[in-house]
Every structure is written in structure tokens, then in C-alpha cells.
Design a protein around this motif. Sequence first.
Motif, PDB file in Angstrom:
ATOM      1  N   LEU A 326       0.823  -1.204   0.000  1.00 18.99           N
ATOM      2  CA  LEU A 326       0.000   0.000   0.000  1.00 18.99           C
ATOM      3  C   LEU A 326       0.856   1.253   0.000  1.00 18.99           C
ATOM      4  N   ARG A 327       1.962   1.236   0.714  1.00 19.06           N
ATOM      5  CA  ARG A 327       2.857   2.401   0.689  1.00 19.06           C
ATOM      6  C   ARG A 327       3.375   2.643  -0.728  1.00 19.06           C
ATOM      7  N   ARG A 328       3.738   1.581  -1.415  1.00 24.79           N
ATOM      8  CA  ARG A 328       4.232   1.740  -2.791  1.00 24.79           C
ATOM      9  C   ARG A 328       3.177   2.380  -3.670  1.00 24.79           C
ATOM     10  N   ARG A 329       1.924   1.966  -3.506  1.00 25.75           N
ATOM     11  CA  ARG A 329       0.862   2.551  -4.326  1.00 25.75           C
ATOM     12  C   ARG A 329       0.625   4.012  -3.951  1.00 25.75           C
ATOM     13  N   PHE A 330       0.568   4.298  -2.664  1.00 27.26           N
ATOM     14  CA  PHE A 330       0.252   5.655  -2.224  1.00 27.26           C
ATOM     15  C   PHE A 330       1.373   6.632  -2.561  1.00 27.26           C
ATOM     16  N   ASP A 331       2.589   6.131  -2.649  1.00 22.49           N
ATOM     17  CA  ASP A 331       3.721   6.979  -3.020  1.00 22.49           C
ATOM     18  C   ASP A 331       3.789   7.215  -4.527  1.00 22.49           C
ATOM     19  N   THR A 332       2.906   6.576  -5.270  1.00 27.35           N
ATOM     20  CA  THR A 332       2.846   6.714  -6.727  1.00 27.35           C
ATOM     21  C   THR A 332       1.592   7.499  -7.099  1.00 27.35           C
ATOM     22  N   GLU A 333       1.687   8.338  -8.085  1.00 27.66           N
ATOM     23  CA  GLU A 333       0.537   9.107  -8.571  1.00 27.66           C
ATOM     24  C   GLU A 333      -0.621   8.169  -8.912  1.00 27.66           C
ATOM     25  N   SER A 334      -1.829   8.534  -8.511  1.00 33.37           N
ATOM     26  CA  SER A 334      -2.975   7.666  -8.799  1.00 33.37           C
ATOM     27  C   SER A 334      -3.240   7.601 -10.292  1.00 33.37           C
ATOM     28  N   GLY A 335      -3.871   6.515 -10.706  1.00 33.39           N
ATOM     29  CA  GLY A 335      -4.205   6.367 -12.114  1.00 33.39           C
ATOM     30  C   GLY A 335      -5.116   7.468 -12.612  1.00 33.39           C
ATOM     31  N   ALA A 336      -6.056   7.898 -11.767  1.00 31.99           N
ATOM     32  CA  ALA A 336      -6.989   8.947 -12.180  1.00 31.99           C
ATOM     33  C   ALA A 336      -6.260  10.275 -12.392  1.00 31.99           C
ATOM     34  N   VAL A 337      -5.370  10.636 -11.461  1.00 33.47           N
ATOM     35  CA  VAL A 337      -4.605  11.881 -11.600  1.00 33.47           C
ATOM     36  C   VAL A 337      -3.678  11.808 -12.806  1.00 33.47           C
ATOM     37  N   TRP A 338      -3.033  10.669 -12.965  1.00 32.44           N
ATOM     38  CA  TRP A 338      -2.133  10.460 -14.109  1.00 32.44           C
ATOM     39  C   TRP A 338      -2.876  10.616 -15.433  1.00 32.44           C
ATOM     40  N   GLN A 339      -4.063  10.011 -15.552  1.00 30.54           N
ATOM     41  CA  GLN A 339      -4.823  10.119 -16.796  1.00 30.54           C
ATOM     42  C   GLN A 339      -5.236  11.565 -17.074  1.00 30.54           C
ATOM     43  N   ARG A 340      -5.696  12.256 -16.046  1.00 35.00           N
ATOM     44  CA  ARG A 340      -6.115  13.649 -16.248  1.00 35.00           C
ATOM     45  C   ARG A 340      -4.929  14.526 -16.659  1.00 35.00           C
ATOM     46  N   ARG A 341      -3.810  14.313 -16.018  1.00 31.46           N
ATOM     47  CA  ARG A 341      -2.634  15.112 -16.346  1.00 31.46           C
ATOM     48  C   ARG A 341      -2.183  14.852 -17.782  1.00 31.46           C
ATOM     49  N   LEU A 342      -2.177  13.588 -18.170  1.00 34.93           N
ATOM     50  CA  LEU A 342      -1.734  13.235 -19.513  1.00 34.93           C
ATOM     51  C   LEU A 342      -2.675  13.798 -20.572  1.00 34.93           C
ATOM     52  N   LEU A 343      -3.976  13.720 -20.323  1.00 25.98           N
ATOM     53  CA  LEU A 343      -4.930  14.256 -21.283  1.00 25.98           C
ATOM     54  C   LEU A 343      -4.748  15.772 -21.432  1.00 25.98           C
ATOM     55  N   GLU A 344      -4.575  16.459 -20.322  1.00 24.11           N
ATOM     56  CA  GLU A 344      -4.428  17.913 -20.374  1.00 24.11           C
ATOM     57  C   GLU A 344      -3.134  18.321 -21.084  1.00 24.11           C
ATOM     58  N   GLU A 345      -2.067  17.588 -20.827  1.00 20.72           N
ATOM     59  CA  GLU A 345      -0.773  17.975 -21.366  1.00 20.72           C
ATOM     60  C   GLU A 345      -0.557  17.513 -22.803  1.00 20.72           C
ATOM     61  N   GLN A 346      -1.124  16.334 -23.161  1.00 21.55           N
ATOM     62  CA  GLN A 346      -0.772  15.753 -24.461  1.00 21.55           C
ATOM     63  C   GLN A 346      -1.968  15.346 -25.317  1.00 21.55           C
ATOM     64  N   GLY A 347      -3.170  15.280 -24.755  1.00 17.10           N
ATOM     65  CA  GLY A 347      -4.341  14.982 -25.548  1.00 17.10           C
ATOM     66  C   GLY A 347      -4.758  13.523 -25.506  1.00 17.10           C
ATOM     67  N   MET A 348      -5.937  13.250 -26.091  1.00 19.35           N
ATOM     68  CA  MET A 348      -6.528  11.917 -26.035  1.00 19.35           C
ATOM     69  C   MET A 348      -5.692  10.873 -26.764  1.00 19.35           C
ATOM     70  N   ASP A 349      -5.080  11.214 -27.883  1.00 19.73           N
ATOM     71  CA  ASP A 349      -4.276  10.230 -28.592  1.00 19.73           C
ATOM     72  C   ASP A 349      -3.150   9.708 -27.717  1.00 19.73           C
ATOM     73  N   ALA A 350      -2.499  10.623 -26.998  1.00 19.21           N
ATOM     74  CA  ALA A 350      -1.401  10.229 -26.121  1.00 19.21           C
ATOM     75  C   ALA A 350      -1.902   9.378 -24.961  1.00 19.21           C
TER      76      ALA A 350
END
Length: 358
Positions: A326-350
Amino acid sequence: MDLGSADAFDRMGTLGVEEEFYIVDERGRPKSGIADLVYDHPPTGILEDRLDHELFQFTIETQTPLIEDIDSVDSVVREVREALVEHAADHGYRIAAAGLHPAADWRELDHATKPRYKSQLDRIQYPQHRNTTAGLHVHVGVDDAEKATWIANELRWYLPPLLALSVNSPFWCGLDTGLSSARAKIFEALPNTGMPTRFADFESYLEFERQMVELGSIEDRGELWYDVRPHTGHGTVEVRTPDAQSNPAATVDFVEYVYALVSDLADRYEAGESGSEIRRETLDANKWHAMRYGYDAEFITRDAEDTVTLAEFVAAESDRLPTDALRRRFDTESGAVWQRRLLEEQGMDALCEAICLD
């Protein structure tokens, strides 16, 4: 009528992992492929008789062989994934993983024609027609049916934090839902889902299973899609809470935690610990917090007198159990945050490219 039995619960600590994935094209967009991958060209090797599909023709599920010990989980999960990616590539497809495919629009996708799914579509209608979800299911063998029922009851409080750590589905039909796990909410629109009630003993659960089938509410026991259940066919406790994961290390961490938690609860059962009486409504509230807020969620404690943050939960569980998963997961960016960041920065194709397995 296919019903389970207490006799199935005869081994402690074995493991099985089921992962749901998406079949996609070279651009990472949904593509119907179950005919090629499941029916016309069934796989050999580790995937032989362990590859099936879900409701849509672009959804597919793998099952690991029986895993005898926790130390083997990482290698087996990776081997299964590698075999799936190779099998898909041999027939012109790629494989993607997330709780929901961010670009998938259920109105534009084909359903499977398997009789079981055709029956579900006819009976359930709209909620099932739009069910493009993908999850992670973890089975842990338990050597006694009463023990398995008690463990499943006790597991319920731990499941919302587990969901919060696994959130990987903020987008549905190309839209930001505002949720961290839209998959969990969409799936809960189906009958017999979400948090189960507490069962007094195994006989109570088995009677419920029998009644649901005999009275025509479900066609088989597999349609009891609750977040946790004693699996009366496999002889396991099955946890069905997490979103599907793009990263195999995340899958392994969640399996490792569930295994440690089930083992701990088994010891507590053997020591004569009494069960919790937490209300289902409280558990539902905790699950909603997980779906909505992900890593920022807070949860009502089992005595309903206070709240605990996800960070506090992770710290307590990591100190209590022999795993840092659980510590390893919590120390890593969540999948939801990661997806939102990637979409905002690079778009749906990325984003569609990023959720594809290597």
C-alpha cells in the motif's frame, strides 16, 4: 442448477488473479476482436483455457493458473500479460488497461453474442448495454467455508480504501466524469453489485445464492457481482473492488495486500475474534468517498465515531501487516490523476497510447 458447496473450501493461501483488458487498434482505440482472439484462434501456453471475453467485443479477461504462493504472483501476472500482448499482436491487435477506456463510447461498440450476455442484455437493459467496465479480481483460497464467510464480512470495511488506491477511470465516453473511479459507479448500476450485506454464516450465504437462482433473479451464481464474496465454486474469498491497472506492478501490489489481509483475518477468525457490525450504509458512504476523491478520500471508521484519511489508513495497514504494497501505491501518482494530467498535457491520442500494454 449449478450451485457451490462448502466442500470447495479445502486449501488456504492459494491465489488466482483475473484481469480485464481492452482490445484496441494500432492507435489504442477500441476494436472488436474477441472472434479472432478467443474463438477463431484460441491461445496456447499459459493462456490456454484461461482467456475469455466480457460483454463487449473489445473486452477480454485473463485468468492466471493456480498460484501456490505469494512470491510467484509477480512473475505469473507478467507472464500472462506478455502472452496476451503477443497473442493480440499476432492477429493485428493491441491490449490496453484501465478501469474504463477513456475513448470508448458504448453506443458505438458491438456487444458479444454469447448466449449468457445476450440474456443479460435482454434482462438488465440500459445498465448492461453501457457496461464497458474493466476490473481486477483477486481470489485467495480459504480452507473452511465458515471462515471464508467471516473473512468476506470483515473485508468489507477495507474495500473502499483499496478502491481509492486503485482509481484508474476518470473518463467515460470521452468525458471527464469528475470521479476518480467512474467504473465503480457505472458498474453499480447493475443488479447484485456493490457492498454485500453481512451474512451470519456460510449456510446463509449458500441459501441466498440458491434462492436467487431458483427464484429467477439471476441465471447462475456468477451474476452475484458484489465487491467481495465467498466463491462457492473455487473455494476462495474473491475481492472484486479495484479498477483494472495499466501497470503490472500495481496489480501485484493489490494482490499482495489482499493476500496479507485475508491471511490476517484468517488468523483472527481462528483466534475467536468476533465480527464487526458496521452498517452497509456506512460502507456505501465510504465507497462513494473512494469513487469521488481517490487518494484524497476520508473514511468513516468502523465504530462510526470518526474518520480516517487514506494516508492514515495506508500507514496503519503498512505497520500492521507484513507488506509495503500500500505504501508503494500511495507513493505513486494515482491512475486517475495520471490520466487527467496526460490528457491535459498531451491529448486523447497520447492517453490512449499510454494505457496500452508494452
